[in-house]
Scaffold this motif. Structure first.
Motif, PDB file in Angstrom:
ATOM      1  N   LEU A  92      54.510  36.630  40.321  1.00  0.00           N
ATOM      2  CA  LEU A  92      53.630  37.711  40.809  1.00  0.00           C
ATOM      3  C   LEU A  92      54.316  39.066  40.660  1.00  0.00           C
ATOM      4  N   LEU A 104      50.261  43.294  40.791  1.00  0.00           N
ATOM      5  CA  LEU A 104      50.169  42.094  41.622  1.00  0.00           C
ATOM      6  C   LEU A 104      50.880  42.267  42.968  1.00  0.00           C
ATOM      7  N   LYS A 116      49.150  40.646  45.873  1.00  0.00           N
ATOM      8  CA  LYS A 116      49.336  39.196  45.965  1.00  0.00           C
ATOM      9  C   LYS A 116      50.648  38.866  46.673  1.00  0.00           C
ATOM     10  N   HIS A 133      50.152  39.283  50.312  1.00  0.00           N
ATOM     11  CA  HIS A 133      49.454  38.140  50.912  1.00  0.00           C
ATOM     12  C   HIS A 133      50.420  36.988  51.176  1.00  0.00           C
ATOM     13  N   THR A 148      46.018  32.422  47.844  1.00  0.00           N
ATOM     14  CA  THR A 148      47.147  33.014  47.119  1.00  0.00           C
ATOM     15  C   THR A 148      48.369  32.121  47.195  1.00  0.00           C
ATOM     16  N   LYS A 205      50.241  30.161  43.959  1.00  0.00           N
ATOM     17  CA  LYS A 205      51.635  30.420  43.572  1.00  0.00           C
ATOM     18  C   LYS A 205      52.487  29.152  43.646  1.00  0.00           C
ATOM     19  N   SER A 247      41.593  39.772  39.760  1.00  0.00           N
ATOM     20  CA  SER A 247      42.675  40.338  40.566  1.00  0.00           C
ATOM     21  C   SER A 247      44.040  39.783  40.190  1.00  0.00           C
ATOM     22  N   TYR A 248      44.063  38.656  39.500  1.00  0.00           N
ATOM     23  CA  TYR A 248      45.332  38.078  39.043  1.00  0.00           C
ATOM     24  C   TYR A 248      45.728  38.572  37.647  1.00  0.00           C
TER      25      TYR A 248
END
Length: 307
Positions: free
Chosen positions: A139, A144, A147, A150, A252, A256, A286-287
């Protein structure tokens, strides 16, 4: 010439089907054997191997006749004699030839070899989102940062979280989360109910399909799970990802953690389509995908003399 002899997709067909798909250039999620088997409950998916080519046939509730994935022939790209063979199959069956999963590269070759033979229909909702595996793990980068935030928040809020691989011993526990998800996402067309049947098929045949996956728990309770399998030699597919939205950051986190278990030989991760659902589209964008791969339908209007 005799008709192609199609057989239903079963777990036992994995070895012969993947002997084509895992060595192909195809990155589309439809080629993952787990998807072919799982969604056979809706599309009556069948396969045939003839003339060193793999043919995949399925039915759609939207059509009165079958459609086909672009055939895979060893040592060839997406254009070859196998498409001509499907054309004759359609003619003998009295229906138009419809090819699904046509990528832009394949479309260019079809148009070059068979000018004006096909009509092409594109739907944004069918495009696959493909990411670099390494970026899903690290990430890294400013884009990112949210992310990573999160992840940090989840770890602080739920310090007792645990992650474990899905195994035959714990697989069916995931169905409780799926059922809870269904209760909050009722649909008019029954699509979610069919998805539940697909997930149960995958979890029940975990080892036979050579699926891998992960379970995220908080306080011993499953709050997210995911399932995936290879598509080809460089691309890994994530087929199922479910999470309890009451646990902020669960999606999230499972994303990962699972990405970190995917072998490094897989450069890319295909996280499949957004189905035209706006919220799902925003989540996938969003990724920061490396590629959004269109999957186009091609309808043959007249015979291609090239074949």
């Amino acid at each position: 010439m005799s008709r192609l002899l199609f057989k239903p997709i079963t777990p036992e067909a994995r070895e012969i089907v993947t002997s084509f798909t895992l060595h192909s250039y195809g990155q589309i999620c439809d080629l993952a054997f787990a998807n072919l088997y799982g969604w056979a409950v809706k599309y009556e998916t069948c396969y045939c191997v003839e003339d060193d080519s793999l043919f995949i046939r399925f039915s759609s509730p939207l059509r009165s006749h079958p459609a086909y994935l672009v055939p895979i022939t060893r040592g060839e790209g997406c254009v070859g004699k196998a498409i001509g063979r499907l054309g004759r199959e359609a003619e003998e069956g009295g229906y138009p030839l419809v090819l699904m999963g046509v990528t832009p590269t394949c479309r260019e070759r079809l148009e070059s070899n068979c000018p004006e033979a096909f009509t092409f229909l594109e739907d944004e909702g069918n495009a696959d989102y493909i990411y670099l595996r390494e970026r899903l793990v690290t990430l890294s980068g400013k884009s990112l940062q949210s992310k990573r935030n999160h992840i940090n928040k989840f770890e602080k809020t739920y310090p007792d979280y645990t992650y474990e691989p899905i195994t035959p011993a714990n697989a069916l526990e995931c169905m409780a989360l799926e059922q809870a998800w269904l209760e909050h996402h009722e649909s008019e067309d029954g699509g979610e109910d069919k998805e539940q049947e697909v997930i149960l098929r995958l979890l029940t045949h975990l080892e036979e399909l050579q699926l891998s996956g992960g379970i995220l728990r908080v306080g011993g309770e499953i709050v997210a799970f995911t399932l995936g399998s290879p598509i080809n030699g460089t691309t890994f597919g994530v087929h199922i990802e479910k999470a309890n939205r009451d646990y902020d950051g669960a999606f999230t986190m499972i994303n990962k953690l699972f990405a970190s278990t995917i072998p490094e030989q897989y450069i890319y991760v295909n996280r499949e389509e957004d189905l035209g659902i706006e919220g799902l589209r925003r989540a996938k964008l969003s990724y920061k995908p490396e590629l959004i791969l269109p999957k186009i339908a091609a309808v043959r209007r007249h015979e291609c003399k090239e074949y």
